[in-house]
Design an enzyme around this catalytic site. Structure first.
Site, PDB file in Angstrom:
ATOM      1  N   PRO A   1      19.509  21.951  70.395  1.00  0.00           N
ATOM      2  CA  PRO A   1      18.300  22.615  70.884  1.00  0.00           C
ATOM      3  C   PRO A   1      17.626  23.364  69.749  1.00  0.00           C
ATOM      4  O   PRO A   1      18.273  24.134  69.037  1.00  0.00           O
ATOM      5  CB  PRO A   1      18.837  23.575  71.961  1.00  0.00           C
ATOM      6  CG  PRO A   1      20.270  23.788  71.612  1.00  0.00           C
ATOM      7  CD  PRO A   1      20.734  22.535  70.944  1.00  0.00           C
TER       8      PRO A   1
ATOM      9  N   GLN B   1      19.263  24.256  77.900  1.00  0.00           N
ATOM     10  CA  GLN B   1      19.861  25.434  77.269  1.00  0.00           C
ATOM     11  C   GLN B   1      19.185  26.698  77.779  1.00  0.00           C
ATOM     12  O   GLN B   1      17.968  26.827  77.727  1.00  0.00           O
ATOM     13  CB  GLN B   1      19.774  25.402  75.743  1.00  0.00           C
ATOM     14  CG  GLN B   1      20.595  26.556  75.147  1.00  0.00           C
ATOM     15  CD  GLN B   1      20.512  26.686  73.650  1.00  0.00           C
ATOM     16  OE1 GLN B   1      19.438  26.933  73.112  1.00  0.00           O
ATOM     17  NE2 GLN B   1      21.649  26.532  72.976  1.00  0.00           N
TER      18      GLN B   1
ATOM     19  N   CYS C   1      21.850  31.955  68.612  1.00  0.00           N
ATOM     20  CA  CYS C   1      20.590  32.305  67.947  1.00  0.00           C
ATOM     21  C   CYS C   1      20.617  33.754  67.481  1.00  0.00           C
ATOM     22  O   CYS C   1      20.871  34.661  68.278  1.00  0.00           O
ATOM     23  CB  CYS C   1      19.415  32.082  68.892  1.00  0.00           C
ATOM     24  SG  CYS C   1      17.813  32.501  68.158  1.00  0.00           S
TER      25      CYS C   1
ATOM     26  N   LYS D   1      27.159  27.151  73.303  1.00  0.00           N
ATOM     27  CA  LYS D   1      26.897  26.917  71.880  1.00  0.00           C
ATOM     28  C   LYS D   1      26.936  28.265  71.175  1.00  0.00           C
ATOM     29  O   LYS D   1      26.246  29.202  71.570  1.00  0.00           O
ATOM     30  CB  LYS D   1      25.541  26.245  71.661  1.00  0.00           C
ATOM     31  CG  LYS D   1      25.267  25.879  70.205  1.00  0.00           C
ATOM     32  CD  LYS D   1      23.937  25.150  70.057  1.00  0.00           C
ATOM     33  CE  LYS D   1      23.758  24.629  68.628  1.00  0.00           C
ATOM     34  NZ  LYS D   1      23.656  25.720  67.622  1.00  0.00           N
TER      35      LYS D   1
ATOM     36  N   HIS E   1      28.599  26.130  65.768  1.00  0.00           N
ATOM     37  CA  HIS E   1      27.862  26.097  64.514  1.00  0.00           C
ATOM     38  C   HIS E   1      28.783  26.684  63.453  1.00  0.00           C
ATOM     39  O   HIS E   1      29.152  27.853  63.528  1.00  0.00           O
ATOM     40  CB  HIS E   1      26.577  26.906  64.632  1.00  0.00           C
ATOM     41  CG  HIS E   1      25.678  26.780  63.440  1.00  0.00           C
ATOM     42  ND1 HIS E   1      24.334  27.061  63.492  1.00  0.00           N
ATOM     43  CD2 HIS E   1      25.915  26.404  62.152  1.00  0.00           C
ATOM     44  CE1 HIS E   1      23.791  26.865  62.299  1.00  0.00           C
ATOM     45  NE2 HIS E   1      24.740  26.476  61.471  1.00  0.00           N
TER      46      HIS E   1
ATOM     47  N   GLY F   1      26.128  21.928  62.133  1.00  0.00           N
ATOM     48  CA  GLY F   1      25.792  22.625  60.904  1.00  0.00           C
ATOM     49  C   GLY F   1      25.838  21.739  59.676  1.00  0.00           C
ATOM     50  O   GLY F   1      26.902  21.238  59.319  1.00  0.00           O
ATOM     51  N   GLY F   2      24.684  21.517  59.042  1.00  0.00           N
ATOM     52  CA  GLY F   2      24.640  20.807  57.770  1.00  0.00           C
ATOM     53  C   GLY F   2      24.947  19.330  57.836  1.00  0.00           C
ATOM     54  O   GLY F   2      25.279  18.727  56.808  1.00  0.00           O
TER      55      GLY F   2
ATOM     56  N   GLY G   1      21.320  18.924  63.930  1.00  0.00           N
ATOM     57  CA  GLY G   1      20.183  19.812  64.122  1.00  0.00           C
ATOM     58  C   GLY G   1      18.954  19.358  63.374  1.00  0.00           C
ATOM     59  O   GLY G   1      18.320  18.359  63.707  1.00  0.00           O
ATOM     60  N   ARG G   2      18.616  20.063  62.293  1.00  0.00           N
ATOM     61  CA  ARG G   2      17.341  19.845  61.608  1.00  0.00           C
ATOM     62  C   ARG G   2      17.161  18.414  61.114  1.00  0.00           C
ATOM     63  O   ARG G   2      16.035  17.913  61.051  1.00  0.00           O
ATOM     64  CB  ARG G   2      17.217  20.815  60.433  1.00  0.00           C
ATOM     65  CG  ARG G   2      17.177  22.271  60.860  1.00  0.00           C
ATOM     66  CD  ARG G   2      15.861  22.664  61.478  1.00  0.00           C
ATOM     67  NE  ARG G   2      16.023  23.718  62.474  1.00  0.00           N
ATOM     68  CZ  ARG G   2      15.032  24.301  63.116  1.00  0.00           C
ATOM     69  NH1 ARG G   2      13.788  23.942  62.863  1.00  0.00           N
ATOM     70  NH2 ARG G   2      15.262  25.228  64.031  1.00  0.00           N
TER      71      ARG G   2
END
EC number: 1.3.1.-
Length: 334
Positions: free
Chosen positions: A17, A70, A100, A139, A171, A212-213, A233-234
């Protein structure tokens, strides 16, 4: 050997998310690349669902499934009511945001700051589980501030698991609640994958997902030898074509890998439908800007969509124009 799973509670791959990113248009777009990856909404606060425009916040296309909702919040009863609403809306999973670190989220006492309150998180999970039949998941970060030892992580997971949570998306970075922006918190704290691997060893009965990453299919496969699932993610937004091969490589399905042009063709009927419902073209096409990331002449694709979609008269044909410009950059009129 990669594990193969069916339902959302043990799906081996998901897209994280992400605020301002994983809206219904991006999810529909990504579904044209992968039929099986679990997708998530942006975080939606309990207050927004209870008092806001639910149609705008929660509506999605059936083609987006499996899709998880979420939630952000810290009140067990309000979250339980939102979970019921999400289940009735057709979502496949309810996820609680405990990761977050933004100031705005902290001011509402939810997100990563809840890692300091595992008993409250447990109460929230328990209330939501009693309200719904679909999976309720969490999460979270590997730790926050100076509460970032492996023992702190175990303490958090143990308490929340005892409340009934079976799937944890971790994460693999700590979060600094003060001094770093959310963007910096995604890059500056070092990744600690080994802690997540150890968590799976210490809690073999739980479903542990790592985040993560992670930017490549090979990394996904490597992580799946240690944990149950991987969340990207990104990279899903910056290089969405990464997901064109995951149904084959992760889920071992035989469906053909779509070309970028085929993906655009698949999007056209959706674009036409959403425009009829009053959406603006750039609300959709902004998610497609990175489809040609790393490809020759990708800038022509991005330039065409970025320069033209703000025009009131722009329609679905702009995607075809941009596709032609990417192939034959001389066709555009200056």
């Amino acid at each position: 050997m990669t594990k193969i799973f069916a339902d959302s509670s043990i799906n081996p791959l998901s897209v994280a998310p992400m605020m301002d990113h994983t809206d219904r248009h991006f999810r529909y777009f990504l579904r044209q690349l992968t039929r099986h990856t679990l997708l998530y909404t942006e975080m939606i606060t309990a207050q927004a669902i209870l008092h806001g425009d639910r149609q705008r916040l929660l509506n999605f296309s059936p083609e987006e499934k499996p899709v998880a909702l979420q939630l952000g919040g810290d009140d067990p009863q309000l979250l339980a009511e939102c979970a019921r609403i999400g289940q009735d809306w057709g979502y496949d999973e309810i996820n609680l945001n405990v990761g977050c670190p933004s100031d705005r989220v902290q001011s509402g006492n939810f997100g990563a700051c809840l890692m300091a309150q595992p008993d409250l998180v447990a109460q929230c999970v328990s209330a939501m589980q009693k309200a719904v039949e679909i999976p309720v998941t969490v999460k979270h970060r590997i730790g926050i501030d100076h509460r970032d030892s492996y023992e702190d992580l175990v303490h958090f997971v143990e308490i929340v698991a005892n409340a009934g949570c079976q799937r944890f998306t971790v994460h693999a970075r700590k979060a600094w609640l003060q001094g770093l922006s959310p963007k910096e918190n995604r890059t500056i704290p070092p990744l600690r994958y080994e802690d997540v691997y150890q968590l799976k060893k210490d809690f073999p009965q739980l479903l542990i997902e790592i985040n993560g990453g992670i930017t490549q299919t090979e990394q996904i496969q490597q992580h799946l030898s240690h944990v149950d699932a991987v969340m990207v993610g990104r990279a899903a937004y910056e290089n969405p074509y990464l997901f064109a091969t995951v149904d084959r490589d992760i889920y071992h399905k035989t469906n053909l890998v779509p070309s970028r042009a085929e993906i655009i063709e698949r999007m056209l009927p959706y674009v036409e439908e959403r425009l009829r419902h009053g959406d603006r073209l750039n609300q959709i096409t902004r998610h497609l800007l990175s489809l040609f990331n790393g490809q020759p002449r990708a800038k022509f694709w991005r330039r065409t969509l970025s320069d033209s979609t703000l025009l009131a008269s722009a329609g679905p044909e702009l995607l075809q124009t941009a596709l032609q410009a990417q192939k034959f950059p001389g066709v555009l009129v200056a």
